[in-house]
Scaffold this active site. Structure first.
Site, PDB file in Angstrom:
ATOM      1  N   HIS A 198       0.838  -1.202   0.000  1.00 24.16           N
ATOM      2  CA  HIS A 198       0.000   0.000   0.000  1.00 24.16           C
ATOM      3  C   HIS A 198       0.869   1.247   0.000  1.00 24.16           C
ATOM      4  CE1 HIS A 198       0.978  -0.922   4.180  1.00 24.16           C
ATOM      5  NE2 HIS A 198       0.875   0.382   4.432  1.00 24.16           N
TER       6      HIS A 198
ATOM      7  N   HIS B  84      11.861  10.439  -4.756  1.00 24.34           N
ATOM      8  CA  HIS B  84      13.029   9.829  -4.124  1.00 24.34           C
ATOM      9  C   HIS B  84      12.689   8.364  -3.841  1.00 24.34           C
ATOM     10  CE1 HIS B  84      14.899  13.796  -3.059  1.00 24.34           C
ATOM     11  NE2 HIS B  84      13.645  14.192  -2.964  1.00 24.34           N
TER      12      HIS B  84
HETATM   13 ZN   LIG Z   1      13.015  16.117  -2.949  1.00 25.70          ZN
END
Ligand SMILES: [Zn+2]
Ligand SMILES: [Zn+2]
Length: 316
Positions: A152, A282
């Site tokens: 999830h 990221h």
């Molecule tokens: Zn960033």
């Protein structure tokens, strides 16, 4: 040889120490979690068919009368809709109905549904008058902070701009004011020119191993266009789905069933202009942890050679 590197998107300081990875502590990967094999788990609140165990849904995509992805209210929210000092709505987005699904084995089609859901929930939450910022993130496996096995993602709206975002925005704004050009455009241009840290260079996205990151092994996905996340187009979603399917296959081949976090950094709602900040993601493997030096100084030691990692992850 040691070298100081600065991560240009957030000014993090990294001591780059190539030889340090040879220390045994850095190379041992303790695999404590087994890969999930069952497609359905009786007691799992996120499995299809167990809807009575979960909270109210806010969105779903159906195929043949059954949902394939859906978003629900978080049962244990970090923030709830009633706070006076800090306000926010916290939803759990179920990546796939498959209990044994995960980013390492999801198809391009499954990723497409996931990103359609991300966009829908983002657009929905950012339009709340009390909200300044919406954060999408994902914890995979317990070591990354996940409390439930079923894959999830999470989305949380905030009545504040979080400090990490504030910092990234301030840096890119200053760059824009000083140089009259965009930091992100320059990073993209430099990385494409340098070539060696590029994993994938597509029409709308650039995937790289950053020159410097406080997280060893981080992969970064940069939007080339200055588009807000709520406005991403179908072609962005298609390309992202391809990228995720391919990238996670390569990560699996390189590192196996590794815990990771995904953090999507987007524009604050009331940013004056969009042209100095690019949405980016990221992807952080949770293989390493910080020691006292990092916690005590804010200087990070990295042993990952970005060029070597990019070579291993490069799309063929
Ligand atoms: Zn960033
Ligand atoms: Zn499940």
């Amino acid at each position: 040889m040691k070298e100081i590197r600065i991560d240009s998107v957030n000014n993090d300081m990294i001591v780059f120490a190539k030889d340090r990875s040879k220390r045994p502590i850095d190379v041992v990967i303790t695999q404590t979690e087994k890969e999930v094999s069952k497609e359905y788990e009786k007691k799992c609140p996120f499995c299809r068919g167990n809807e009575e165990l979960s909270t109210k849904e806010t969105f779903k995509i159906q195929e043949k009368n059954d949902w394939v992805v859906k978003s629900i209210y978080n049962k244990f929210p970090i923030l709830d809709g009633v706070g006076k000092e800090i306000y926010g709505i916290h939803e759990v987005m179920i990546d796939t109905y498959r209990h044994n699904g995960n980013f390492y084995n999801m198809t391009e089609e499954e990723f497409k549904n996931l990103f359609v859901m991300y966009k829908n929930r983002y657009k929905n939450l950012i339009n709340d008058n009390n909200v300044e910022y919406v954060s999408i993130f994902k914890n995979f496996l317990r070591k990354s902070g996940a409390s439930l096995e079923h894959p999830h993602s999470q989305i949380i709206s905030l009545s504040i701009i979080p400090p990490d975002i504030e910092n990234e925005i301030a840096i890119s704004k200053k760059y824009y004011m000083d140089k009259h050009k965009s930091l992100y455009d320059d990073i993209i241009k430099d990385e494409i020119q340098h070539k060696k840290r590029v994993i994938y260079n597509g029409k709308r996205f650039l995937v790289i191993v950053p020159y410097a990151s406080k997280y060893s092994g981080e992969v970064r996905i940069l939007f080339k266009e200055k588009i807000k996340f709520e406005n991403i187009k179908d072609e962005d979603i298609y390309e992202l789905s391809y990228i995720f399917m391919k990238l996670f296959k390569n990560l699996y081949r390189d590192k196996g069933y590794t815990p990771f976090n995904l953090c999507i950094h987007t524009h604050p709602k009331n940013i004056e202009q969009e042209n100095y900040f690019n949405v980016h993601m990221h992807i952080i493997p949770r293989k390493y942890s910080f020691g006292g030096f990092e916690l005590g100084t804010g200087v990070y030691v990295s042993s990952t050679n970005p060029e070597e990692l990019a070579k291993k992850l490069k799309f063929k």
